[in-house]
Motif scaffolding. Sequence first.
Motif, PDB file in Angstrom:
ATOM      1  N   GLU A 163      -2.755  -2.240   4.019  1.00 20.14           N
ATOM      2  CA  GLU A 163      -2.376  -2.862   5.466  1.00 20.14           C
ATOM      3  C   GLU A 163      -1.444  -3.942   5.495  1.00 20.14           C
ATOM      4  O   GLU A 163      -0.573  -4.574   5.956  1.00 20.14           O
ATOM      5  CB  GLU A 163      -3.076  -1.882   6.677  1.00 20.14           C
ATOM      6  N   TYR A 185       5.463   2.761   8.870  1.00 20.91           N
ATOM      7  CA  TYR A 185       6.117   1.939   8.013  1.00 20.91           C
ATOM      8  C   TYR A 185       7.037   2.428   7.200  1.00 20.91           C
ATOM      9  O   TYR A 185       6.853   2.313   6.744  1.00 20.91           O
ATOM     10  CB  TYR A 185       5.010   1.138   7.186  1.00 20.91           C
ATOM     11  N   LYS A 189      -1.645   6.919   9.029  1.00 21.74           N
ATOM     12  CA  LYS A 189      -2.242   5.418   9.485  1.00 21.74           C
ATOM     13  C   LYS A 189      -0.521   4.334   8.368  1.00 21.74           C
ATOM     14  O   LYS A 189      -0.435   3.830   9.307  1.00 21.74           O
ATOM     15  CB  LYS A 189      -3.275   4.846   8.063  1.00 21.74           C
ATOM     16  N   PHE A 190       0.591   5.163   8.035  1.00 19.01           N
ATOM     17  CA  PHE A 190       1.066   4.044   7.416  1.00 19.01           C
ATOM     18  C   PHE A 190       2.586   5.164   7.534  1.00 19.01           C
ATOM     19  O   PHE A 190       3.342   4.655   7.521  1.00 19.01           O
ATOM     20  CB  PHE A 190       1.015   4.071   6.112  1.00 19.01           C
TER      21      PHE A 190
END
Length: 451
Positions: free
Chosen positions: A227, A264, A260-261
């Motif tokens: 992250e 992105y 979580k990602f």
Amino acid sequence: KIKKHKKVMYEEIKEIIMGLQGINNNDLINNINKIKYFPEIKKDFLLDNYFIVAEDYDEETEFDKIRFKFAKTIDDRYLEERYDFLIVTTTGCNARCFYCYERKMSKVPMTLKTAEDVVQFILKKAKNPNREIKLDWFGGEPLFNMKVIDYICQRLVDNGRNYYSTMISNGYLFDEKVVEKASSFWNLKHVQITLDGTEEVYNKAKNYIYKNQEEVSPYKKVINNIELLLKKNIAISVRMNADLYNADDLKDLVHELGSKFKDYKEFSTYVWPIFEDEDNVRDDEQRQAVFDKIWEIEDVMEEYGWERGGNLGDHIRYHHCMVDGQYNVIISTQGDLGLCEHFVDSDFFGSIYTDDINWDVIRSWRQYSPQIEACHTCPRYPSCLRPVKCKDLRHCTPQFQKFELRHDKQSMRKMYKEWMDREMQIRNNQNNQNNQNNQNNNNNQQRTIVF
């Protein structure tokens, strides 16, 4: 297949991708004239662009001729300038992965003296001062010898050279300070990081050494570092190494990564079977089981938009990878020059200290496995090359063939969708421009009436 009644065809000689509407497979195979997409696409177009060929057309020979035409120029690249260098900072590592192909190698760090010699070699080969240099950091774990990365970057700055870098790393040794330096000083643009599963599976597989036992879990530390890197706009590609021991857990990992990602844009992930070697040999049943699990993992990945397919390329493949294509060079910890990152301590063709080139080593990487019966009917023939020295690819298996065909189909869908998106954007822009012109005309008419 893109959606109901729509298919995509890709032709590898002229690199044309085409959508087909309102057909079934029998129409496609038995009566090409029934293909309906755009009115201007006729049988002559399909013939001229090799989508259909005469019965006596020898496709294999034609592909081989084109491939040889490109491949025969490869040797010249060793006499040209170079701007892409893979640098092995150390063969040492802070992890002890049980499957690592480097696990039996001697642990040798690059010295600062050798690093200076590497800089001089780079400056000698990268002659154009206005062209950017690419540095690929590799190990071992490249961050295990961070001072060499700092030194080489600083010396390039001293010589007024522009550069950027990429890295293959386990991600553990990053922290906020290192990430800041990676972004601002190393000009790090991309990092590949391997994850073997969720926390318990990952920590057991990596078996880190030289760590503070009171520190946070290595898995949590690496996830946090990913992250940190993403927030600096450094692209992350997570490689998931799959075998029967962790395949089901990798599906859970995909969900954790997705939660979580997924937002992105610079984050991606892919899964690959753990390499087979003398310590890990699968029989056909085990190999099929591994690939079955991988396809299940990829199905979960697609839920988050992480489809494996990439670009199919802009020409027929005349090499398998950087090794037999000679697009870059590997510099070992002691200044030897190699080709394959799986051979960072052997099989060298030269040295940074001499201009001598061992052509036998170079050409040995362009020796390919002979055709087997399946080659004559395989749709991947134009893009398949299996170097004899590549332990993982020299033998073709039905499971791997299916694995690669799946990715080709994903690539076709991806390319077609990207083309459709571009077409829609162009049409929307044209419509907006037309609407704006109409509005301007109306306004002009209204002003005329007023005056």
